[in-house]
Each structure stands twice: as C-alpha cells, then as structure tokens.
Design an enzyme around this catalytic site. Structure first.
Site, PDB file in Angstrom:
ATOM      1  N   ARG A  31      -8.804  -2.180  11.304  1.00  0.00           N
ATOM      2  CA  ARG A  31      -8.216  -0.927  10.790  1.00  0.00           C
ATOM      3  C   ARG A  31      -9.271   0.174  10.705  1.00  0.00           C
ATOM      4  O   ARG A  31      -8.983   1.342  10.980  1.00  0.00           O
ATOM      5  CB  ARG A  31      -7.583  -1.173   9.422  1.00  0.00           C
ATOM      6  CG  ARG A  31      -6.285  -1.987   9.539  1.00  0.00           C
ATOM      7  CD  ARG A  31      -5.894  -2.595   8.208  1.00  0.00           C
ATOM      8  NE  ARG A  31      -5.723  -1.608   7.178  1.00  0.00           N
ATOM      9  CZ  ARG A  31      -5.940  -1.836   5.880  1.00  0.00           C
ATOM     10  NH1 ARG A  31      -6.366  -3.012   5.465  1.00  0.00           N
ATOM     11  NH2 ARG A  31      -5.736  -0.884   5.002  1.00  0.00           N
ATOM     12  N   ARG A  80      -2.978  -8.295   0.596  1.00  0.00           N
ATOM     13  CA  ARG A  80      -2.249  -7.760   1.752  1.00  0.00           C
ATOM     14  C   ARG A  80      -2.736  -8.466   3.006  1.00  0.00           C
ATOM     15  O   ARG A  80      -3.937  -8.653   3.169  1.00  0.00           O
ATOM     16  CB  ARG A  80      -2.516  -6.244   1.881  1.00  0.00           C
ATOM     17  CG  ARG A  80      -1.486  -5.379   1.214  1.00  0.00           C
ATOM     18  CD  ARG A  80      -1.863  -3.920   1.144  1.00  0.00           C
ATOM     19  NE  ARG A  80      -2.269  -3.279   2.385  1.00  0.00           N
ATOM     20  CZ  ARG A  80      -2.546  -1.980   2.495  1.00  0.00           C
ATOM     21  NH1 ARG A  80      -2.435  -1.186   1.432  1.00  0.00           N
ATOM     22  NH2 ARG A  80      -2.911  -1.451   3.641  1.00  0.00           N
ATOM     23  N   ARG A 120      -9.064  -6.200  -2.661  1.00  0.00           N
ATOM     24  CA  ARG A 120      -7.824  -5.650  -3.235  1.00  0.00           C
ATOM     25  C   ARG A 120      -6.784  -6.756  -3.414  1.00  0.00           C
ATOM     26  O   ARG A 120      -6.604  -7.625  -2.569  1.00  0.00           O
ATOM     27  CB  ARG A 120      -7.257  -4.564  -2.323  1.00  0.00           C
ATOM     28  CG  ARG A 120      -5.876  -4.057  -2.792  1.00  0.00           C
ATOM     29  CD  ARG A 120      -5.440  -2.804  -2.089  1.00  0.00           C
ATOM     30  NE  ARG A 120      -5.588  -2.863  -0.661  1.00  0.00           N
ATOM     31  CZ  ARG A 120      -5.510  -1.803   0.148  1.00  0.00           C
ATOM     32  NH1 ARG A 120      -5.287  -0.607  -0.359  1.00  0.00           N
ATOM     33  NH2 ARG A 120      -5.672  -1.936   1.449  1.00  0.00           N
ATOM     34  N   LYS A 155      -7.182   6.513  -1.174  1.00  0.00           N
ATOM     35  CA  LYS A 155      -6.101   7.506  -1.062  1.00  0.00           C
ATOM     36  C   LYS A 155      -4.950   7.164  -2.014  1.00  0.00           C
ATOM     37  O   LYS A 155      -4.448   8.021  -2.727  1.00  0.00           O
ATOM     38  CB  LYS A 155      -5.569   7.567   0.396  1.00  0.00           C
ATOM     39  CG  LYS A 155      -6.630   7.918   1.428  1.00  0.00           C
ATOM     40  CD  LYS A 155      -6.080   7.983   2.835  1.00  0.00           C
ATOM     41  CE  LYS A 155      -5.567   6.663   3.368  1.00  0.00           C
ATOM     42  NZ  LYS A 155      -6.609   5.621   3.516  1.00  0.00           N
ATOM     43  N   ARG A 169      -1.821  10.622  11.084  1.00  0.00           N
ATOM     44  CA  ARG A 169      -2.884   9.663  11.373  1.00  0.00           C
ATOM     45  C   ARG A 169      -3.318   9.709  12.835  1.00  0.00           C
ATOM     46  O   ARG A 169      -4.191   8.954  13.233  1.00  0.00           O
ATOM     47  CB  ARG A 169      -2.318   8.292  11.085  1.00  0.00           C
ATOM     48  CG  ARG A 169      -3.277   7.328  10.517  1.00  0.00           C
ATOM     49  CD  ARG A 169      -2.441   6.434   9.651  1.00  0.00           C
ATOM     50  NE  ARG A 169      -3.102   5.265   9.280  1.00  0.00           N
ATOM     51  CZ  ARG A 169      -2.975   4.768   8.050  1.00  0.00           C
ATOM     52  NH1 ARG A 169      -2.258   5.389   7.142  1.00  0.00           N
ATOM     53  NH2 ARG A 169      -3.551   3.665   7.760  1.00  0.00           N
TER      54      ARG A 169
END
Ligand code: AP5
Length: 228
Positions: A173, A162, A129, A14, A90
């Site tokens: 998540r 992160r 990431r 996203k 969300r």
C-alpha cells in the site's frame, strides 16, 4: 460549506485526525476506505467486487470510488456540514473527476491537508493497528493499546487486524501511494491549496496543528454565521 481533502500515506493518521476534527467542528467524514469495508462486511455486490483488490493493497477502480463520493457529497446533510474527504481522491484521474463533480454541484475545494510522516513510523502504526469488530473503534497495540489485550474498551467486542495491515500488504500500500497518490501533492500545490502538517507526533499535537493550518476557527465561525 468547507471541503477539505486529507492527503497522506497509509498510517499517516487521516482517519484519526478526521474523527477529531469532525467531533470538534461538525464536518461530515467521507472515508472511501470505511465505506468500502462496510460494503464488504455487509456482503453487498459492490463489496464482493472490491474485496480481493483491497486485501491485496491495490486501489479499487476510479469510477467505483468516484460514484461513492458523488453520492455522499450530494446528500443535503453533508452539504450543510461541510466535508472532510479521507482517502479520496487518490489518483490524478480521481482528482480530475472530483473537480468536475464539485463544479457541477456549485462547490469548491478549500484546502488539501497533507499529513507527512516517516516511512518506518507508518509501517509500525499500520501493523500495530487493531479495530473493534463491532463498534469500529481504532486502537494501536503500540501507540494506543486497549486496557485488555484484544478487547475493545468501548464495547467489549473482539479487536481484529485489518487484512491489509499485515506487513507485506502494508508495504504494498505504501508503494501504491508513492506511485499513484503522491503525484497529487504537485497537482494541488500548483493551485496553492496545499497545507502541510508533521503527522509523526502525538494525536493532540497533530490535531492542533491541523486546526491552525486549516484556519478552522475561521471556517467554523463562518459556518455558524458568526464570521466577520
Ligand atoms: P483506506 O482505508 O483509505 O486506507 P489508507 O489510506 O491506506 O489509510 P489507513 O486507514 O491505513 O491509515 P490512516 O492514514 O487513516 O491512519 P489511521 O488514522 O487509521 O483504504 C483502504 C483501501 O481501500 C485501499 O488500499 C484501496 O484498496 C481502497 N480505497 C480507499 N479509497 C480509495 C480510493 N479513493 N481509490 C481507490 N481505492 C481506494 O492511523 C493508523 C494507526 O496509527 C491507528 O492504529 C491509529 O491509532 C494510529 N495513529 C494515528 N495517528 C497517530 C498519532 N498521531 N500518534 C500515534 N498513533 C497514531
């Protein structure tokens, strides 16, 4: 003004797609995750309230994120540019509050773009990431590695993972997405505003398909006053 929601699980891309669409079409990018992380980085009261929640992979309270989005959507520059919402709504509750917010501002939701990708790929993307500690450029040690390990190509600062991209939290998540966010697909499909893109392919392909799915050439031309 176009208002588009990017919907999809963590790691679907996203943020990556929002960046390329905003660069190409001048939308304002409203990422609730980025806004909350910046609050944490600056040590604000809001940041202190939400940090434990975010690091655990849970969602922050609906009223907190809804207030953030209401503030951004109310800004004149955002109203003129049109908005890409990344990470909001969300939950069904957030979607209902969003409806009220749009109605009271005389705005309407144009499209919900659903990014779909295989779960194994999502986990690989998330755990690989890395984000620049200074300029926030996003890298990926598998799919978009920096020239030098751990160093940002753009500004030379250190790359970091992160906290919520550690595997256990990434899996949490994804579970939270399935339970609390996936019901929004049916919520918006009933209104006929959902378009889908296979987000498991290369960035450029996802960008191109998203433009087609969103009819962005048309929206862009209308915004510039050139539409027929
Ligand atoms: P948020 O920051 O919104 O995280 P997320 O939705 O889990 O999404 P991600 O940022 O993990 O993934 P993405 O889909 O943007 O993928 P990206 O483009 O970065 O939210 C974080 C937390 O904030 C939440 O857990 C919650 O606590 C809180 N929060 C935020 N909004 C909230 C709300 N509305 N309500 C309640 N709480 C909220 O890509 C991922 C990686 O893959 C990158 O390394 C990228 O380089 C790579 N990649 C992307 N696309 C491709 C591609 N096509 N090919 C190869 N690699 C790719």
């Amino acid at each position: 003004m176009a208002i588009v929601v990017l919907l999809g699980p963590p790691g679907a891309g996203k943020g990556t797609l929002a960046e390329s669409l905003c660069a190409a079409f001048g939308f304002a990018h409203i990422s609730t995750g980025d806004i909350l992380r910046e609050e944490i980085r600056q040590g604000t009261e809001l940041g202190r309230r939400v940090s434990a929640c975010m690091e655990s992979g849970a969602l922050v309270p609906d009223d907190v994120v809804t207030a953030i989005v209401a503030g951004r959507l109310g800004q004149d520059t955002v109203r003129q540019a049109g908005s890409l919402l990344d990470g909001f709504p969300r939950t069904v509750r957030q979607a209902e509050l969003f409806d009220r917010m749009l109605a009271s501002g005389g705005m309407a939701l144009d499209r919900v773009l659903l990014l779909e990708a295989d779960r194994d790929l999502l986990v690989r993307r998330l755990t690989a990431r890395r984000v620049c500690s200074q300029c926030r450029t996003v890298f990926n040690v598998i799919f978009q590695p920096p020239g030098r390990d751990g160093v940002c190509d753009r500004c030379g600062a250190e790359l970091r993972q992160r906290p919520d991209d550690m595997e256990a939290t990434a899996l949490e998540r994804l579970a939270v997405y399935e339970e609390q966010t996936a019901p929004l697909v049916a919520f918006y499909a009933r209104r006929g505003v959902v378009v889908r893109v296979d987000a498991g392919r290369a960035r450029e392909v996802v960008h191109r398909d998203a433009c087609v799915a969103l009819g962005l050439g048309v929206l862009s031309a209308e915004r510039d006053g050139k539409g027929s």
